[in-house]
Design a protein around this motif. Structure first.
Motif, PDB file in Angstrom:
ATOM      1  N   VAL A  52      -7.276  10.587 -12.378  1.00  0.00           N
ATOM      2  CA  VAL A  52      -8.168  11.739 -12.246  1.00  0.00           C
ATOM      3  C   VAL A  52      -7.703  12.457 -10.985  1.00  0.00           C
ATOM      4  N   PRO A  53      -7.221  13.709 -11.129  1.00  0.00           N
ATOM      5  CA  PRO A  53      -6.546  14.375 -10.006  1.00  0.00           C
ATOM      6  C   PRO A  53      -7.404  14.620  -8.762  1.00  0.00           C
ATOM      7  N   ALA A  54      -8.716  14.477  -8.864  1.00  0.00           N
ATOM      8  CA  ALA A  54      -9.577  14.686  -7.695  1.00  0.00           C
ATOM      9  C   ALA A  54      -9.495  13.536  -6.695  1.00  0.00           C
ATOM     10  N   VAL A  55      -8.811  12.450  -7.050  1.00  0.00           N
ATOM     11  CA  VAL A  55      -8.742  11.280  -6.173  1.00  0.00           C
ATOM     12  C   VAL A  55      -8.194  11.650  -4.802  1.00  0.00           C
ATOM     13  N   GLY A  56      -8.746  11.025  -3.786  1.00  0.00           N
ATOM     14  CA  GLY A  56      -8.267  11.245  -2.432  1.00  0.00           C
ATOM     15  C   GLY A  56      -8.470   9.990  -1.610  1.00  0.00           C
ATOM     16  N   PHE A  57      -7.650   9.801  -0.601  1.00  0.00           N
ATOM     17  CA  PHE A  57      -7.810   8.655   0.266  1.00  0.00           C
ATOM     18  C   PHE A  57      -7.474   9.068   1.686  1.00  0.00           C
ATOM     19  N   PHE A  58      -8.257   8.546   2.600  1.00  0.00           N
ATOM     20  CA  PHE A  58      -8.156   8.901   4.007  1.00  0.00           C
ATOM     21  C   PHE A  58      -8.181   7.620   4.824  1.00  0.00           C
ATOM     22  N   ILE A  59      -7.551   7.649   5.987  1.00  0.00           N
ATOM     23  CA  ILE A  59      -7.517   6.464   6.833  1.00  0.00           C
ATOM     24  C   ILE A  59      -7.923   6.822   8.255  1.00  0.00           C
ATOM     25  N   THR A  60      -8.490   5.841   8.945  1.00  0.00           N
ATOM     26  CA  THR A  60      -8.705   5.963  10.386  1.00  0.00           C
ATOM     27  C   THR A  60      -7.918   4.844  11.048  1.00  0.00           C
ATOM     28  N   MET A  61      -7.491   5.089  12.275  1.00  0.00           N
ATOM     29  CA  MET A  61      -6.712   4.088  13.012  1.00  0.00           C
ATOM     30  C   MET A  61      -7.098   4.132  14.482  1.00  0.00           C
TER      31      MET A  61
ATOM     32  N   LYS B 200      -1.229  12.479 -16.313  1.00  0.00           N
ATOM     33  CA  LYS B 200      -2.547  11.966 -16.685  1.00  0.00           C
ATOM     34  C   LYS B 200      -2.610  10.452 -16.528  1.00  0.00           C
ATOM     35  N   THR B 201      -1.456   9.788 -16.598  1.00  0.00           N
ATOM     36  CA  THR B 201      -1.353   8.349 -16.359  1.00  0.00           C
ATOM     37  C   THR B 201      -0.082   8.077 -15.551  1.00  0.00           C
ATOM     38  N   PHE B 202      -0.071   6.946 -14.882  1.00  0.00           N
ATOM     39  CA  PHE B 202       1.102   6.534 -14.106  1.00  0.00           C
ATOM     40  C   PHE B 202       1.087   5.019 -13.983  1.00  0.00           C
ATOM     41  N   TRP B 203       2.100   4.448 -13.361  1.00  0.00           N
ATOM     42  CA  TRP B 203       2.204   3.007 -13.168  1.00  0.00           C
ATOM     43  C   TRP B 203       2.478   2.711 -11.709  1.00  0.00           C
ATOM     44  N   PHE B 204       1.862   1.640 -11.204  1.00  0.00           N
ATOM     45  CA  PHE B 204       2.259   1.112  -9.911  1.00  0.00           C
ATOM     46  C   PHE B 204       3.529   0.302 -10.128  1.00  0.00           C
ATOM     47  N   PRO B 205       4.385   0.190  -9.122  1.00  0.00           N
ATOM     48  CA  PRO B 205       5.598  -0.620  -9.275  1.00  0.00           C
ATOM     49  C   PRO B 205       5.253  -2.052  -9.708  1.00  0.00           C
ATOM     50  N   GLY B 206       5.936  -2.500 -10.759  1.00  0.00           N
ATOM     51  CA  GLY B 206       5.724  -3.854 -11.249  1.00  0.00           C
ATOM     52  C   GLY B 206       4.556  -4.024 -12.195  1.00  0.00           C
ATOM     53  N   GLU B 207       3.770  -2.977 -12.419  1.00  0.00           N
ATOM     54  CA  GLU B 207       2.618  -3.051 -13.319  1.00  0.00           C
ATOM     55  C   GLU B 207       3.050  -2.753 -14.747  1.00  0.00           C
TER      56      GLU B 207
ATOM     57  N   VAL C 137       0.839  -1.201   0.000  1.00  0.00           N
ATOM     58  CA  VAL C 137       0.000   0.000   0.000  1.00  0.00           C
ATOM     59  C   VAL C 137       0.874   1.250   0.000  1.00  0.00           C
ATOM     60  N   ALA C 138       1.939   1.246   0.781  1.00  0.00           N
ATOM     61  CA  ALA C 138       2.841   2.405   0.850  1.00  0.00           C
ATOM     62  C   ALA C 138       3.426   2.715  -0.523  1.00  0.00           C
ATOM     63  N   MET C 139       3.843   1.687  -1.250  1.00  0.00           N
ATOM     64  CA  MET C 139       4.404   1.913  -2.594  1.00  0.00           C
ATOM     65  C   MET C 139       3.345   2.479  -3.541  1.00  0.00           C
ATOM     66  N   GLN C 140       2.112   1.973  -3.441  1.00  0.00           N
ATOM     67  CA  GLN C 140       1.056   2.458  -4.321  1.00  0.00           C
ATOM     68  C   GLN C 140       0.673   3.895  -3.995  1.00  0.00           C
ATOM     69  N   VAL C 141       0.532   4.203  -2.714  1.00  0.00           N
ATOM     70  CA  VAL C 141       0.182   5.571  -2.303  1.00  0.00           C
ATOM     71  C   VAL C 141       1.277   6.547  -2.717  1.00  0.00           C
ATOM     72  N   GLU C 142       2.530   6.132  -2.561  1.00  0.00           N
ATOM     73  CA  GLU C 142       3.644   6.983  -2.972  1.00  0.00           C
ATOM     74  C   GLU C 142       3.602   7.243  -4.481  1.00  0.00           C
ATOM     75  N   SER C 143       3.279   6.231  -5.263  1.00  0.00           N
ATOM     76  CA  SER C 143       3.169   6.391  -6.720  1.00  0.00           C
ATOM     77  C   SER C 143       2.064   7.369  -7.084  1.00  0.00           C
TER      78      SER C 143
ATOM     79  N   CYS D  48       0.744   9.778  -5.141  1.00  0.00           N
ATOM     80  CA  CYS D  48       1.115  11.133  -4.698  1.00  0.00           C
ATOM     81  C   CYS D  48       2.134  11.765  -5.648  1.00  0.00           C
ATOM     82  N   SER D  49       3.102  10.992  -6.086  1.00  0.00           N
ATOM     83  CA  SER D  49       4.102  11.508  -7.024  1.00  0.00           C
ATOM     84  C   SER D  49       3.463  11.902  -8.346  1.00  0.00           C
ATOM     85  N   ALA D  50       2.560  11.059  -8.839  1.00  0.00           N
ATOM     86  CA  ALA D  50       1.873  11.353 -10.100  1.00  0.00           C
ATOM     87  C   ALA D  50       1.022  12.618  -9.976  1.00  0.00           C
ATOM     88  N   LYS D  51       0.359  12.795  -8.832  1.00  0.00           N
ATOM     89  CA  LYS D  51      -0.445  14.009  -8.624  1.00  0.00           C
ATOM     90  C   LYS D  51       0.441  15.250  -8.570  1.00  0.00           C
ATOM     91  N   ARG D  52       1.582  15.145  -7.869  1.00  0.00           N
ATOM     92  CA  ARG D  52       2.502  16.299  -7.784  1.00  0.00           C
ATOM     93  C   ARG D  52       3.008  16.711  -9.157  1.00  0.00           C
TER      94      ARG D  52
END
Length: 84
Positions: free
Chosen positions: A57-66, A43-50, A27-33, A35-39
């Motif tokens: 779509v730049p409006a994407v957001g993700f939030f967590i509770t713990m 318009k497109t990006f790759w997850f590691p190994g994909e 998950v950390a690798m995907q979230v980092e990918s 965030c980097s693509a948004k920065r």
């Protein structure tokens, strides 16, 4: 995360620290990918190994509770902590 990126939706992941440590590392690798693509305003990006590109779509957001400190909860890896 792929579906969120491609649709621009927001996702909230409850009790995120109940996920096993090995999965949190992926998950950390995907979230980092994402965030980097948004920065970089990509318009497109790759997850590691994909092989296939993922539409971003730049409006994407993700939030967590713990709930730290409870039995069965993981400590987030440092590379994931800095992203949230």
């Amino acid at each position: 995360f792929k579906g969120l990126c491609m649709s621009g939706l927001w996702g909230c992941f409850d009790e995120f620290n109940r996920i096993e440590l090995e999965v949190l590392s992926v998950v950390a690798m995907q979230v980092e990918s994402i965030c980097s693509a948004k920065r970089m305003a990509l318009k497109t990006f790759w997850f590691p190994g994909e092989v296939a590109p993922i539409k971003l779509v730049p409006a994407v957001g993700f939030f967590i509770t713990m709930n730290p400190g409870y039995a069965g909860r993981q400590e987030l890896p440092e590379n994931l902590k800095v992203l949230f």
